[in-house]
Every structure is written in structure tokens, then in C-alpha cells.
Design a protein around this motif. Structure first.
Motif, short mmCIF file in Angstrom:
data_model
loop_
_atom_site.label_atom_id
_atom_site.label_comp_id
_atom_site.label_asym_id
_atom_site.label_seq_id
_atom_site.Cartn_x
_atom_site.Cartn_y
_atom_site.Cartn_z
N GLY A 122 0.80 -1.22 0.00
CA GLY A 122 0.00 0.00 0.00
C GLY A 122 0.84 1.27 0.00
N GLN A 123 2.14 1.15 0.28
CA GLN A 123 3.01 2.34 0.24
C GLN A 123 3.29 2.74 -1.21
N ILE A 139 2.55 1.02 -4.80
CA ILE A 139 2.95 -0.38 -4.97
C ILE A 139 1.70 -1.26 -4.89
N ALA A 140 1.57 -2.20 -5.84
CA ALA A 140 0.35 -3.00 -5.92
C ALA A 140 0.50 -4.39 -5.33
N PHE A 151 3.43 -2.17 -10.26
CA PHE A 151 2.74 -0.89 -10.39
C PHE A 151 1.66 -0.98 -11.47
N HIS A 152 0.56 -0.25 -11.27
CA HIS A 152 -0.48 -0.11 -12.29
C HIS A 152 -0.43 1.36 -12.74
N LEU A 204 -6.80 1.20 -7.49
CA LEU A 204 -6.89 -0.21 -7.13
C LEU A 204 -5.52 -0.77 -6.73
N ALA A 205 -4.44 -0.20 -7.25
CA ALA A 205 -3.10 -0.75 -7.02
C ALA A 205 -2.78 -0.90 -5.52
N PRO A 206 -2.77 0.17 -4.74
CA PRO A 206 -2.47 0.00 -3.31
C PRO A 206 -3.53 -0.80 -2.58
#
Length: 323
Positions: A122-123, A139-140, A151-152, A204-206
């Protein structure tokens, strides 16, 4: 007396001094205002040791976990190495091992490192080109033995950096990556607590990382993920999330479309309004918000009014800039 170290410079903190007083006496440039622990404008991070408990009073638990503290309330109990908020990031080189499309305008970028890259799911980090241009991306994935970051990244109109990542960066290329930053991540406490995750676009990624982390750490409370976009073509990983919901009875996933009539299996409307209609009472819930700043800021107020404690609302602020 204890020694305060910043970079390679050392300073003495007298027994009756706070860390802030000692730094100001040494003419160190550090922001501050109230000097009472109220404004949090002087917050810094201890690199190695855990700060005194009193110096972390009032900070979010995720910030405490990362050893952030208020120097205006800190009387050191041992020598401390400190990182100021305006100090430059340390960058390390990673290698691109995947650059593929997730949808019509979003890529999956995966960067690998030779050694372990420590972070919390989540960072976010800063990616930097050779010419020094830098952008922040969440960061995903979760920390794992493969030493990778996922990453997205959406192509933004007139976005020079995102266009570079989409069009010019290939597998095998090197990219400079900063240390992880941000306090929007899951902590394995109060596992029975409800978790509300709301995001738009690549927000959505994190949330995907936080979700995976919570499930892997045995979170037993209900977890609701609402992912919204204008058009269905701008959503992604729908089937993956639906499959995850089948595997975990406490996880519920609702994709939301605000642009046109939603197809079966999709909720019609703005993601924040849909989320609040499904869970009207958020007392004792933990809330994670990621995506467009307008949605995040509006949702912060809404979930607070619905009962969520301010200490249980997590969001890292991103400004909309040409990437």
C-alpha cells in the motif's frame, strides 16, 4: 546528553532539551509551528531506534510503526539517527521484468531488484528517469521473496512520464526507485474489524496490496472493496477480484461504473456513494481510500460522519499532475 545524527552530521541534545529545541539551536532547517505536538508540522523519522512513546502520541498507528515521531515532544532516551522530511530520497536501481497492458490505458509494470526491497503493501515510491524527472506511484503487490515491485500505471493526457513508461520502457531496462513512503497500509491488529476499501482508476493498485496482505495475515472481519471508473474499459482485474471473493467468504467486491448504464454484475453510480449506501454505519471500521483527490477528500469527510474514527481513515495524498 544524547547524540542526534542527521546524514553524517552529529549534534548534542542536552538533558532538558527536546529534539526540536536542539535542532533549532544548531540552526537546522526544520518546519515547526505550535511546538506542543498539535500541528504535527515538525514530524521526522527515527531511522534505527524506536522513539519514546510520548513523542508518538497522537500519530496514526501506521506512522508509529514506521518510527515517525514529534521532535517537539521528544526527550531522547538514547542516541538517535534522524531523517528530516525534506531530505532527498535514496534511490536504487531496479530492472523491468514486465510491461504489459491491464486495460486500454493502464500498464502492469514490474521492477525486480537483486536484494530485498523492504516495504509495506500500500506504500508508494518515486520512479526517476535518467534526466531526473520523477513521479510517485503506489505499490500493488505485497513483500515477497522475489524482490519485486508491481505498479499499475495509467497513461495520462499530456503525461510525459507515463507516456515514457508506456511507449519507451522495455523489459531489461533499468529504472531508479526511491525508498518506500506513505502510511496507507494494513497492520495485523483488530482482525475482527471491518475494512472498507474504496478506489478509482489505478487507485486499485495499493488497495489490491492491502487486501492481499490482510487476507494473508488472517483478517477475519468483513472486507469490502469498491472499485470505480467511468467506463468498464477502464476497470481491470475484475475476474481476479471476483474469484478472490469466492475463495474468501469475508471479502466482498463491487465494481462501479459512473458513466453509463451498468451491465449486470456492476453497480451504477459514483463509487463513494455506492460504498456508503452499502455500509451506512462505519463505527469501528478501518477505511482505506485511494484514487482521485476529489473523491478521497470528499470520502474522508463522509466516512467520518458515518462513524469512522479519524485515526482509522487512511489515504496518501496524490495531486493530479501531468505524469
Amino acid at each position: 546528553m544524547f547524540t542526534l545524527t542527521i546524514d553524517e552530521n552529529s549534534y548534542i541534545c542536552q538533558p532538558d532539551e527536546t529534539v526540536l529545541d536542539a535542532l533549532l539551536r544548531e540552526n537546522i532547517n526544520i518546519p515547526y509551528a505550535c511546538k506542543k505536538g498539535t500541528c504535527h508540522s515538525c514530524m521526522v523519522r527515527s531511522i534505527e531506534v524506536v522513539p519514546p512513546h510520548s513523542a508518538q502520541a497522537g500519530l496514526k498507528n501506521t506512522l508509529q510503526k514506521l518510527n515517525y515521531f514529534l521532535p517537539c515532544r521528544c526527550y531522547p532516551e538514547q542516541d538517535m539517527a534522524i531523517k528530516l522530511p525534506d531530505q532527498s530520497d535514496f534511490y536504487r536501481m531496479g530492472t523491468v521484468i514486465n510491461n504489459t497492458l491491464l486495460n486500454r490505458n493502464t500498464i502492469l509494470l514490474v521492477i525486480a531488484f537483486e536484494d530485498a526491497f523492504e516495504f509495506k503493501a500500500g506504500q508508494f515510491v518515486n520512479l526517476q528517469r535518467n534526466d531526473g524527472v520523477t513521479r510517485s506511484y503506489s505499490i500493488a503487490n505485497i513483500p515477497q521473496q522475489s524482490n519485486t515491485l508491481e505498479f499499475h500505471i495509467r497513461r495520462l493526457p499530456d503525461g510525459k512520464f507515463s507516456a515514457w513508461l508506456h511507449d519507451e520502457v522495455s523489459v531489461g531496462d533499468s529504472i531508479a526507485v526511491s525508498e518506500p513512503r506513505g502510511h496507507c497500509f494494513y497492520l495485523p491488529e483488530r482482525r475482527e474489524q471491518g475494512l472498507l476499501l474504496v478506489g478509482t482508476g489505478t487507485g486499485l493498485a495499493p488497495l489490491a496490496g492491502i487486501l492481499t496482505d490482510a487476507l494473508m495475515q488472517g483478517h477475519t472481519g468483513p472486507i469490502h472493496l469498491f472499485h470505480g471508473s467511468r467506463d468498464i474499459e477502464d476497470l481491470y482485474r475484475i475476474n481476479e477480484m471476483r474469484q478472490l471473493a469466492k475463495q474468501h467468504p469475508n471479502f466482498h467486491y463491487i465494481p462501479c461504473l459512473s458513466g453509463k448504464q451498468a451491465s449486470e454484475g456492476f453497480a451504477a453510480g459514483r463509487v463513494n456513494e455506492i460504498a456508503l449506501s452499502h455500509i451506512p454505519d462505519l463505527k469501528s471500521w478501518r477505511v482505506f481510500l485511494c484514487g482521485h483527490p476529489d473523491m478521497v477528500n470528499q470520502m474522508k469527510k463522509q466516512v467520518f460522519l458515518k462513524g469512522a474514527s479519524s485515526g482509522d481513515i487512511y489515504a496518501d495524498a496524490f495531486l493530479i499532475t501531468p505524469h
